[in-house]
Structures are given as C-alpha cells and as structure tokens.
Scaffold this motif. Structure first.
Motif, PDB file in Angstrom:
ATOM      1  N   SER A   5      -6.770 -17.151  35.559  1.00  0.00           N
ATOM      2  CA  SER A   5      -6.369 -15.937  36.250  1.00  0.00           C
ATOM      3  C   SER A   5      -4.914 -16.049  36.708  1.00  0.00           C
ATOM      4  O   SER A   5      -4.497 -17.093  37.203  1.00  0.00           O
ATOM      5  N   GLY A   6      -4.155 -14.997  36.502  1.00  0.00           N
ATOM      6  CA  GLY A   6      -2.768 -14.989  36.979  1.00  0.00           C
ATOM      7  C   GLY A   6      -1.790 -15.550  35.973  1.00  0.00           C
ATOM      8  O   GLY A   6      -0.601 -15.667  36.253  1.00  0.00           O
ATOM      9  N   SER A   7      -2.271 -15.906  34.762  1.00  0.00           N
ATOM     10  CA  SER A   7      -1.351 -16.504  33.802  1.00  0.00           C
ATOM     11  C   SER A   7      -0.520 -15.452  33.063  1.00  0.00           C
ATOM     12  O   SER A   7       0.437 -15.803  32.368  1.00  0.00           O
ATOM     13  N   GLY A   8      -0.868 -14.170  33.203  1.00  0.00           N
ATOM     14  CA  GLY A   8      -0.021 -13.119  32.626  1.00  0.00           C
ATOM     15  C   GLY A   8      -0.610 -12.438  31.403  1.00  0.00           C
ATOM     16  O   GLY A   8       0.088 -11.701  30.712  1.00  0.00           O
ATOM     17  N   LYS A   9      -1.903 -12.646  31.155  1.00  0.00           N
ATOM     18  CA  LYS A   9      -2.530 -12.074  29.952  1.00  0.00           C
ATOM     19  C   LYS A   9      -2.537 -10.539  30.015  1.00  0.00           C
ATOM     20  O   LYS A   9      -2.110  -9.862  29.090  1.00  0.00           O
ATOM     21  N   THR A  10      -3.047 -10.022  31.146  1.00  0.00           N
ATOM     22  CA  THR A  10      -3.177  -8.570  31.259  1.00  0.00           C
ATOM     23  C   THR A  10      -1.807  -7.899  31.266  1.00  0.00           C
ATOM     24  O   THR A  10      -1.600  -6.876  30.604  1.00  0.00           O
ATOM     25  N   VAL A  11      -0.872  -8.488  31.990  1.00  0.00           N
ATOM     26  CA  VAL A  11       0.464  -7.884  32.053  1.00  0.00           C
ATOM     27  C   VAL A  11       1.086  -7.861  30.658  1.00  0.00           C
ATOM     28  O   VAL A  11       1.698  -6.867  30.247  1.00  0.00           O
ATOM     29  N   GLU A  69     -10.471  -8.138  28.439  1.00  0.00           N
ATOM     30  CA  GLU A  69     -11.738  -8.634  28.972  1.00  0.00           C
ATOM     31  C   GLU A  69     -12.815  -7.559  28.888  1.00  0.00           C
ATOM     32  O   GLU A  69     -13.358  -7.133  29.911  1.00  0.00           O
ATOM     33  N   HIS A  73     -11.018 -14.877  29.480  1.00  0.00           N
ATOM     34  CA  HIS A  73     -11.025 -16.207  30.092  1.00  0.00           C
ATOM     35  C   HIS A  73     -11.975 -17.116  29.336  1.00  0.00           C
ATOM     36  O   HIS A  73     -12.044 -18.296  29.581  1.00  0.00           O
TER      37      HIS A  73
HETATM   38  N1  LIG Z   1       1.297  -4.366  39.534  1.00  0.00           N
HETATM   39  C1  LIG Z   1       1.693  -5.608  39.824  1.00  0.00           C
HETATM   40  N2  LIG Z   1       2.627  -5.818  40.761  1.00  0.00           N
HETATM   41  C2  LIG Z   1       3.053  -7.069  41.059  1.00  0.00           C
HETATM   42  N3  LIG Z   1       2.573  -8.184  40.462  1.00  0.00           N
HETATM   43  C3  LIG Z   1       1.622  -8.029  39.522  1.00  0.00           C
HETATM   44  C4  LIG Z   1       1.126  -6.733  39.150  1.00  0.00           C
HETATM   45  N4  LIG Z   1       0.185  -6.908  38.195  1.00  0.00           N
HETATM   46  C5  LIG Z   1       0.108  -8.242  37.987  1.00  0.00           C
HETATM   47  N5  LIG Z   1       0.959  -8.904  38.775  1.00  0.00           N
HETATM   48  C6  LIG Z   1       1.158 -10.353  38.833  1.00  0.00           C
HETATM   49  O1  LIG Z   1       1.404 -10.801  37.529  1.00  0.00           O
HETATM   50  C7  LIG Z   1       0.828 -12.062  37.336  1.00  0.00           C
HETATM   51  C8  LIG Z   1       0.028 -12.041  36.074  1.00  0.00           C
HETATM   52  O2  LIG Z   1      -1.085 -11.179  36.291  1.00  0.00           O
HETATM   53  P1  LIG Z   1      -2.118 -10.822  35.123  1.00  0.00           P
HETATM   54  O3  LIG Z   1      -3.050  -9.798  35.656  1.00  0.00           O
HETATM   55  O4  LIG Z   1      -1.405 -10.529  33.877  1.00  0.00           O
HETATM   56  O5  LIG Z   1      -2.874 -12.201  34.965  1.00  0.00           O
HETATM   57  P2  LIG Z   1      -4.131 -12.471  34.052  1.00  0.00           P
HETATM   58  O6  LIG Z   1      -3.857 -13.727  33.331  1.00  0.00           O
HETATM   59  O7  LIG Z   1      -4.460 -11.280  33.231  1.00  0.00           O
HETATM   60  O8  LIG Z   1      -5.218 -12.700  35.175  1.00  0.00           O
HETATM   61  P3  LIG Z   1      -6.691 -12.097  35.246  1.00  0.00           P
HETATM   62  O9  LIG Z   1      -7.431 -12.786  34.177  1.00  0.00           O
HETATM   63  O10 LIG Z   1      -7.159 -12.436  36.611  1.00  0.00           O
HETATM   64  O11 LIG Z   1      -6.551 -10.612  35.006  1.00  0.00           O
HETATM   65  C9  LIG Z   1       0.028 -12.382  38.576  1.00  0.00           C
HETATM   66  O12 LIG Z   1       0.762 -13.270  39.386  1.00  0.00           O
HETATM   67  C10 LIG Z   1      -0.123 -11.060  39.249  1.00  0.00           C
HETATM   68  O13 LIG Z   1      -0.190 -11.211  40.637  1.00  0.00           O
END
Ligand SMILES: Nc1ncnc2c1ncn2[C@@H]1O[C@H](COP(=O)(O)OP(=O)(O)OP(=O)(O)O)[C@@H](O)[C@H]1O
Length: 653
Positions: free
Chosen positions: A371-377, A506, A539
């Motif tokens: 979680s938080g590794s940046g996948k969704t972004v 996911e 994940h």
């Molecule tokens: N709208 C936003 N504003 C500020 N920071 C954000 C925003 N969306 C995501 N982040 C930050 O970007 C980083 C990556 O988030 P992301 O959701 O891509 O992680 P992830 O790997 O998809 O995690 P998860 O599996 O929990 O969704 C995190 O540190 C998150 O806090």
C-alpha cells in the motif's frame, strides 16, 4: 450459459462497500410521510383554489355591499364580509393568485441564477468557482430590504420587479448551497466512471449531477417559497403592490389589523391562510429533506477494504507469459519517466517518480506492491484522472502512438472508454444509484457509437451476457444487485466502448473470496476472448499469477522490478520482490508464523537519496545508501533496480 447471481443476504455484506447510497424515488418516500402528504394536499388545495378563483369565488371580490359590512361567517358569505361589505372568501381566493404569483416570480428568479452558477462553480471549479464565490460575497453584503424598497420606489410599486429582485438578492445563498452539493457529487466515483467511459461533461452534469441536486433543490425551494410569502405579505401590508381595491393576502391582513379591536374575526381568514400555507411549505420542506436523506442513507456496514485472504487462486502462474518483445515499437502503451505530484503547483509532493511501463497489445501486466507504493496513482495518471490537486510533472504516456500527457479534457475523452477503460476497486460506488443498471451500460455504449434504441437494448443485453449476467438485470437499480454483480456491471460498462486497454484497479478487493474467484475467472476469459490488453493493479500475488503475463513491482513511487510472471515467481531479482513473495499469505505454512517485511514504505517526502528499500533490505550495503540506484537490465526481458542482483539470485534459488 447465462447465470444470474443471487442477491446477497443481509448477513453477508462483505462485497458491499460501506458508502453505497440506496436510491428509490424521492416522491414515493415523501408520500410515506403523513405530514408531508398533509402539507402537499394543503398546498395543492390552496394553489388549485387560487387558480380556479374565477370559477370558485361565490361573489365578485370587488363588489361592495354596504348593507352587509363586517358580517361574520354565514350562508351567504361563508367567511363573512369586510368593512366595505365585500365577500372575504372571494377576496381570499383572488388574493391568493396575486400572492402565489409573487412567490413564483421570486423562486423563478432565484433558480434561474442559482442553479446554473452553483452547478458550474461546483463542477468546473478553479477560477470560475473563485469568481462566482466572490460575486456571491458581494451579493450577500447588499442589504436586501433597502434594495427591495428602493426597487418598489423606482418601479412605481411593481410587485413583479420587487419579487424578482428578492429572488436575485437571495440567489447568493442558494448558489453556495447548490455548489457544495455539486462539489460532493463531482467527487463521486460514478461521475469519474462516467468520464472514464467517455461520457461528455454536459451529459454527466445532466444525467448524474443534476438528479443528485434535485432533493436539496426542492427543500430549498419550499423554504424559500415560505420566506417569500412572508416578504410578499409584508410588502402588501405596507401598501406596496396592487393598489386597492385589488385583493391581496397582505392587503387583507393590513385591513383586518386596522379593525382588530372592533372585528377580530376579519384577521382569521387572511392570517389563517397565510399561516397555513407557510406551515405547509415548511412541513413539505421537512418531509423532502427527510426523504432525500433516507434515499441516500448508507446501506450495510461493510468493513474496511479487505485484503484478499488465503483461499484465493493458487500462486502458481496459470497463464504463460505473453510474448511482449519489450520493444516500445510494438507496445500499445509506452510509459516513460512518469512523475506525478500532488499539491500546490511548484510545491508538489512527488508520489510517482520515473515510472517506465510497456504494455503490448493483448498483454496482461500486473502492478504489484505494498500500500502506498504508487500503483493506483500510476494507473490514474495513464487516464488523466488524477483529480484537481494531482498532475503529471514529467514523462510521457504514449497510447497507440499518441501522446496522452498534455491532452485537453476533450481529447482525453476520445481516448477514454473506446481506447482505455477502467474498472475500479469499489464497483458499487462507481454506479450511479439513481439509474437502472441498463441505463448506465446504455450510456457507455452510446458514448462511442450511434445506436438506435433497439440496437442499444440489444447491446446492453449482449454486454450483460458477456459478463455472465441475465439481461433482466438491466432493469435493476444498483442497490438491488450484489457487489459481485455490480463489479460485472462495471466490467460490462468498461467493455461497452470495446477498449484496447483495460485498467483494473484491484477489481476484486471489495468482494468476498468466492465472488473474487468468479470475477477473476470472468476477467480472464473476457481478456482471452477479446484480446484486450490489461493493466491490473493488485496486492495479491495470487491474482497476479492467475491473470498476468508480466509483473511490474513498485516500491515508494518507483518500479523496482519488471519481469515475466513466471520468472518473477521462480527467480526474483530484487530484494523487495523476494521479500514480498516470502511474505505471501498463500504460501503460509500452518503453525508457522508468516514472514513479514520489517518497517514500512517510506512516505513520499521521506524517500532516502539511495535505494528506497535499503532501510528494510537484508542485502543493503553502503553502496545502496549513497546514491540513487538506476534500473538495470538483468536478463532477457527483465529489469531490476538493485545493485545486488547476483546475491538476490542466490538467495532466491
Ligand atoms: N489525491 C492525493 N493527494 C495526495 N496524495 C495522494 C493522493 N492520492 C494518493 N496519494 C499518495 O500517493 C501515494 C501513492 O498512493 P497510491 O494510492 O497510488 O498507492 P497504492 O500503491 O495504489 O496503494 P493502495 O494499494 O493502498 O491503493 C501515497 O503516499 C498516497 O498517500
């Protein structure tokens, strides 16, 4: 064979998201409230009686008969007569037309200004929002009573102009109310989902935003109408408005007030009808507010987003890696150096930092990481869906040869849906609760092709069959289907534009284990049948193994390893991949503690200079901590961001 998933019993809310609005019609709910019904009936009677005054009034409202002045109620004059012997009931009926017309004028003026500006400010945001808010501040600082009296003086007592100015002056407060509702709706996933499906902004506002505003709008209109009736009566009481002998409710109250010592009864009919109408408007507003809230109460208290548990598909890769060639030339999607930040322009927090990604036509690529590794972004950035505070700071996203970074909203809309489609983690909240499932699939289908009505029906049925649902499901509302069915519907919507690339973030996380397996099976067979390329965010190594040809492992905003799935599982080349695989719950040995990775992913602002995984890595040396680690080619068709690849290889074997 077409199957229809049975409705999930209330005791199994697992696949239902916590924030799923339940929608049924607003009016049926109002009709279930006795006070709301009574208020509606009173208002209908008052309005109908006023409209039908020429037919219903037993006497001419202006006819004076000095033989019967100030008579109480009787057979000739049911509500008595006034000081000039005029029939009170007839004057009340005709006076209602004047008073209610004034209310209508003020409400119409308010709506004409407040709805478009509130919706635009909330939906478009940015500069327009700021300008509208400043204008509202100015409007609200104007003293309404003085302006209305001035308007009456300038326009020779014209009640029409006075009531329009009341509406204009009041619109500021309503712009704020409508704007805040639209702000909330704009962030709803189903609005994002409609955008991803390629639906135009104007249509999204008409179909998804305005219907959500309806409840609040009706409540505000009822309350404002009650307030306006009071203002209108007050002005007539002060002798503004139609000159005597024309009947108005306010004028009748003024006349009755001057005679209250000698004939208190005169105040009862006019005061009573004003009080009754005001009360009915307020009660109707109450009933509408309650009905609107009930309509969007949140059904089922599903727990937090669950991580997939043991029992999911086996870890052994089920699909042979697709031959990708890794050449950017034949890739469908080529991402290079993607850097994404959130926050104030110039002071953004970078959360995705130099991501490279290739997806060949028909290839299924898994993005995996904690979680938080940046996948969704990363996934959202591909579609330009980062939201107001996120932006691509650097890098390139080429889809089918076309650069997507820097495209306008309109240009991106051409790509979304038909080129790239997306399915989200929370199927239920990506469906608009106000519309039947079929209408939402139809909307996505029509966004990409001109179809006649029968063709749309046929297409909706085909898409539902494709996701193994009975076409009859088209008639159901989102709250009438289970989470698993909702995810299938979301897949049907995504497939409606026949996309070449599907981004699935996911897609099974919010579903329970058995439904997860069914949805994964569906995704796999659809992918194999249509040849759609897929970027699957997960994940879960089980899901990656089950569906993907390539695994791209992300850590702290970077890709740390990219390799065919089988090679990733059998011979990982990055310590993070190795640690993730070792802590995979599917490989848990009963009675033995599951290995975990010590520490946490560093948050974006605390990324170290060197390798971002070094603090948690068993292989780390000073070399790792001193400088950034570049991406290295570590074999055919695979890369790793690690300088200790050989040691990792030995440990993994
Ligand atoms: N709208 C936003 N504003 C500020 N920071 C954000 C925003 N969306 C995501 N982040 C930050 O970007 C980083 C990556 O988030 P992301 O959701 O891509 O992680 P992830 O790997 O998809 O995690 P998860 O599996 O929990 O969704 C995190 O540190 C998150 O806090």
């Amino acid at each position: 064979m077409t199957t229809t998933e049975p409705r999930r019993p209330a005791s199994r809310p697992a696949s239902r998201p916590a924030s799923r609005p339940v929608s049924t019609g607003l009016w049926p709910r109002v009709l279930r409230k006795p006070l709301g019904v009574a208020a509606g009936v009173v208002l209908l009677v008052v309005v109908a009686a006023s409209l039908a005054a020429p037919v219903l009034a037993p006497h001419d409202p202006l006819l004076q008969d000095l033989r019967v002045v100030r008579q109480g109620p009787g057979a000739q004059h049911w509500l008595g007569t006034d000081s000039l012997g005029r029939d009170v009931l007839s004057r009340l009926l005709f006076g209602g037309r004047q008073s209610l017309a004034g209310v209508l004028e003020a409400v119409a003026a308010m709506l004409v200004i407040a709805v478009p500006l509130g919706v635009l400010a909330g939906y478009v945001g940015g500069l327009l929002d700021r300008v509208v808010l400043r204008a509202v501040d100015v409007l609200l600082s104007i003293p309404g009573t003085i302006i209305t009296l001035a308007v009456l003086a300038i326009f020779d007592g014209s009640m029409l102009v006075a009531m329009v100015s009341v509406g204009v002056l009041a619109s500021g407060a309503f712009i704020r109310v409508f704007r805040s509702v639209v702000l909330g709706v704009r962030r709803e996933l189903y609005v994002g989902a409609a955008r991803v499906a390629g639906v135009g902004e104007a249509r999204i506002v008409l179909r998804h935003v305005l219907p959500q505003l309806r409840g609040v709008l009706l409540v505000q209109v009822s309350l404002f109408a009650a307030a306006t009736l009071g203002i209108q009566t007050g002005l007539a009481f002060l002798s503004f408005g139609p000159p005597p002998p024309a009947p108005t409710w306010g004028g009748m109250v003024a006349e009755a007030a001057s005679l209250v010592q000698v004939d208190p009864w005169l105040l009862v009919p006019s005061g009573g009808v004003i009080a009754l109408t005001t009360l009915a408007l307020c009660l109707l507003a109450d009933a509408l507010r309650d009905a609107n809230q009930e309509r969007f109460t949140f059904a089922g208290a599903a727990g937090p987003r669950r991580r997939p548990a043991a029992g999911s598909p086996a870890v052994e890769p089920a699909v042979e890696p697709a031959p990708t060639g890794r050449s950017a030339d034949d890739a469908l999607l080529v991402v290079r150096g993607l850097r994404v930040g959130f926050g104030e322009p110039g002071r953004e927090t970078v959360v995705v930092d130099g991501v490279d990604l290739d997806v060949a036509p028909g290839e299924v690529v898994g993005l995996v990481g904690e979680s938080g590794s940046g996948k969704t972004v990363t996934a959202l950035a591909l579609l330009g869906l980062l939201g107001a505070n996120g932006r691509v700071l650097a890098g390139s996203v080429r889809f089918a040869g076309r650069e997507l970074v820097g495209l306008s909203h309109r240009e991106l809309r051409e790509v979304r849906g038909a080129g790239i489609a997306m399915i989200s983690q929370e199927p239920m909240v990506s469906l608009d609760p106000s519309f039947r499932v079929g209408a939402q699939i139809a909307e996505a289908a029509r966004a990409h092709r001109r179809l006649s009505r029968p063709q749309v029906r046929e297409r909706v049925a085909d898409l539902l069959r494709a996701v193994r649902l009975d076409p009859a499901v088209a008639r159901r509302f989102p709250h009438e289907i289970s989470g698993g069915m909702a995810q299938r519907v979301a897949i049907a919507i995504a497939l409606a534009g026949e996309p070449r690339l599907l981004i699935a973030d996911e897609p099974t996380t919010a579903l329970d284990v058995t439904v997860q397996a069914e949805v994964l099976d569906l995704l796999r067979s659809l992918q194999q049948r249509t040849g759609t390329a897929v970027v699957l965010v997960s994940h879960d190594w089980g899901v990656i193994a089950d569906l993907c040809g390539r695994a791209v492992v992300m850590y702290a905003g970077q890709v740390v390893e990219s390799a065919p799935v089988r090679a990733t599982f059998t011979a990982p080349r990055h310590p993070y991949t190795l640690a993730l695989l070792r802590s995979n719950p599917h490989d848990a040995v009963p009675g033995r503690p599951l290995p975990t990775i010590g520490g946490v992913v560093p948050p974006p602002r605390q990324w170290p200079v060197g390798c971002r995984f070094a603090a948690r890595c068993a292989f780390a040396t000073d070399r790792c901590r001193s400088a950034p680690v570049p991406v290295l080619e570590v074999g055919a068709d695979r890369t790793s961001r690690c300088v200790h690849v050989d040691r990792v290889a030995v440990s993994a074997s």
